[in-house]
Design a protein around this motif. Structure first.
Motif, PDB file in Angstrom:
ATOM      1  N   SER A 106       4.257  -4.470  12.182  1.00 36.24           N
ATOM      2  CA  SER A 106       5.673  -4.687  11.882  1.00 36.24           C
ATOM      3  C   SER A 106       6.309  -3.352  11.519  1.00 36.24           C
ATOM      4  CB  SER A 106       5.830  -5.671  10.708  1.00 36.24           C
ATOM      5  OG  SER A 106       5.104  -5.215   9.568  1.00 36.24           O
ATOM      6  N   ASP A 126       7.375  -2.239   8.836  1.00 36.79           N
ATOM      7  CA  ASP A 126       6.957  -1.701   7.541  1.00 36.79           C
ATOM      8  C   ASP A 126       5.441  -1.546   7.402  1.00 36.79           C
ATOM      9  OD1 ASP A 126       6.347  -4.386   7.512  1.00 36.79           O
ATOM     10  OD2 ASP A 126       7.158  -4.766   5.502  1.00 36.79           O
ATOM     11  N   ARG A 127       4.689  -1.955   8.450  1.00 32.01           N
ATOM     12  CA  ARG A 127       3.223  -1.921   8.360  1.00 32.01           C
ATOM     13  C   ARG A 127       2.754  -2.700   7.132  1.00 32.01           C
ATOM     14  NH1 ARG A 127       0.476  -1.209  12.448  1.00 32.01           N
ATOM     15  NH2 ARG A 127      -1.183  -0.016  11.432  1.00 32.01           N
ATOM     16  N   PHE A 128       3.201  -3.948   7.039  1.00 31.48           N
ATOM     17  CA  PHE A 128       2.976  -4.809   5.877  1.00 31.48           C
ATOM     18  C   PHE A 128       1.491  -4.902   5.545  1.00 31.48           C
ATOM     19  CE2 PHE A 128       2.787  -8.815   3.544  1.00 31.48           C
ATOM     20  CZ  PHE A 128       3.897  -8.723   2.725  1.00 31.48           C
ATOM     21  N   HIS A 162       8.649  -2.054   0.912  1.00 26.39           N
ATOM     22  CA  HIS A 162       8.677  -3.404   1.483  1.00 26.39           C
ATOM     23  C   HIS A 162       7.286  -3.880   1.890  1.00 26.39           C
ATOM     24  CE1 HIS A 162       9.864  -6.639   4.296  1.00 26.39           C
ATOM     25  NE2 HIS A 162      10.957  -6.711   3.562  1.00 26.39           N
ATOM     26  N   GLN A 163       6.419  -2.971   2.317  1.00 26.70           N
ATOM     27  CA  GLN A 163       5.079  -3.332   2.773  1.00 26.70           C
ATOM     28  C   GLN A 163       4.165  -3.771   1.637  1.00 26.70           C
ATOM     29  OE1 GLN A 163       3.294   1.231   2.661  1.00 26.70           O
ATOM     30  NE2 GLN A 163       3.535   0.227   4.614  1.00 26.70           N
ATOM     31  N   THR A 221      13.396  -3.690  -2.943  1.00 27.97           N
ATOM     32  CA  THR A 221      12.574  -2.883  -2.033  1.00 27.97           C
ATOM     33  C   THR A 221      13.515  -1.892  -1.354  1.00 27.97           C
ATOM     34  OG1 THR A 221      12.814  -4.602  -0.329  1.00 27.97           O
ATOM     35  CG2 THR A 221      10.819  -4.644  -1.660  1.00 27.97           C
ATOM     36  N   GLN A 228       4.693  -6.010  -0.820  1.00 21.29           N
ATOM     37  CA  GLN A 228       5.204  -7.212  -1.467  1.00 21.29           C
ATOM     38  C   GLN A 228       4.115  -8.013  -2.183  1.00 21.29           C
ATOM     39  OE1 GLN A 228       8.470  -8.267  -1.349  1.00 21.29           O
ATOM     40  NE2 GLN A 228       9.399  -7.489   0.526  1.00 21.29           N
ATOM     41  N   ARG A 275      -3.057  -4.182   8.213  1.00 19.96           N
ATOM     42  CA  ARG A 275      -1.633  -3.849   8.247  1.00 19.96           C
ATOM     43  C   ARG A 275      -1.011  -4.483   9.486  1.00 19.96           C
ATOM     44  NH1 ARG A 275      -0.086   0.738   4.921  1.00 19.96           N
ATOM     45  NH2 ARG A 275      -1.892   1.489   3.757  1.00 19.96           N
ATOM     46  N   TRP A 276       0.008  -5.303   9.229  1.00 20.63           N
ATOM     47  CA  TRP A 276       0.660  -5.975  10.348  1.00 20.63           C
ATOM     48  C   TRP A 276       1.343  -4.962  11.259  1.00 20.63           C
ATOM     49  CZ3 TRP A 276       3.483 -10.572   7.530  1.00 20.63           C
ATOM     50  CH2 TRP A 276       2.518 -11.531   7.174  1.00 20.63           C
TER      51      TRP A 276
END
Length: 227
Positions: free
Chosen positions: A169, A171-173, A54-55, A128, A57, A166-167
Motif C-alpha cells: 500500500s 504507506d507500507r502498512f 500511518h503505517q 497520523t 496504526q 508490510r502491505w
C-alpha cells in the motif's frame, strides 16, 4: 446505511478486534520507552497532539487505546469516508473519543473542530501526519499549524515488530505476525517555538521528520530489524 452494509461492517469490526486481541495476547512487547510522557498527560498536565506514521496504526493505536482505558483523555482523528467506520467503532469500544474528518468542511472549520478538542475539551488528539493518502513519512504542515494555534506539544510515537509483513500500500502498512517482538517508543514533547511563522513551517516539518526517523531507528534496533 443499508442493513447489508451494517452487517458487513459488524463482521469486519469483529475480525479486526479478534486480530488485535490475538496480536496483543501473543506478541512480546518490550517495556515502552518514554511512557512517562503520556503518564504526565494522564496526570492532568494538559492536552497534546500525539502523532505516528500511518503505517504504524496497529500497535501505536493499541497502546494509546490501552492508555485511554486507564484514564487518558484522548480522541482519534479518523477518515470521513466509509473506510473510517471500522476504526471509529473500534476506538469507541475501547473508550476513546473519535473526531471524524469531513470533506464537506473547509480546512478552517476542521482546524476549529480540532482546536475545540485540544483547548475546549482539554483532550489529546491523535493524528497520523502523513495520512490519509501520503506521501509516506511526510509530516504535513496542518499538524504543525494546529500545534502553533493551540500551543499544544507534539508527542511522537513509533513502533517496530519482528517478524512482520508490510502491505503493498502507499504507506507500507506494518502487520506484526503472532509471537512477534514489538518495541514502542514515545518521544519527549516537542513545542513549536513562540513567534514561529509560516516561513518556519518547512524547517519545522524537516525537524519533526528527522525526530520521527530517529525514533523509528531506535525501535527497529530494539527488535533487531536492519535499517
Amino acid at each position: 446505511m443499508s442493513a447489508g452494509r451494517r452487517a458487513w461492517y459488524a463482521a469486519i469490526i469483529l475480525l479486526a478486534r479478534g486480530l488485535l486481541g490475538l496480536l496483543g495476547a501473543t506478541c512480546r512487547l518490550v517495556p515502552v520507552r518514554g511512557a512517562e510522557h503520556l503518564e504526565r498527560l494522564q496526570a492532568g498536565e494538559g492536552a497534546a497532539i500525539v502523532s505516528y506514521w500511518h503505517q504504524m496504526q496497529i500497535f501505536c493505536g493499541r497502546f494509546l487505546l490501552t492508555q485511554a482505558r486507564r484514564g487518558l483523555k484522548i480522541s482519534f482523528l479518523t477518515s470521513p469516508s466509509v473506510s473510517g467506520e471500522v476504526p471509529a467503532a473500534i476506538i469507541r469500544r475501547w473508550g476513546a473519543g473519535v473526531l471524524r474528518g469531513s470533506s464537506k468542511r473547509s480546512a478552517g472549520q476542521a482546524l476549529k473542530d480540532m482546536y475545540d478538542v485540544l483547548v475546549g475539551q482539554k483532550t489529546s488528539l491523535v493524528i497520523t501526519p502523513d495520512g490519509p493518502t501520503g506521501p509516506v513519512h511526510e509530516f504535513k504542515t496542518g499538524t504543525i499549524l494546529l500545534a502553533r494555534m493551540t500551543k499544544a506539544p507534539i508527542i511522537l510515537i513509533a513502533y517496530a515488530a519482528r517478524p512482520c509483513i508490510r502491505w503493498n500500500s502507499w504507506d507500507r502498512f506494518i502487520v506484526p505476525l503472532p509471537f512477534s517482538k514489538v518495541a514502542i517508543a514515545v518521544a519527549e514533547p516537542f513545542r513549536i517555538p513562540p513567534g514561529a511563522g509560516t516561513d518556519d513551517l518547512g524547517r519545522l516539518r524537516q525537524e519533526l521528520e528527522a525526530r520521527m526517523a530517529t525514533l523509528v531507528a531506535e525501535v527497529e534496533a530494539v527488535v533487531g530489524n536492519r535499517a
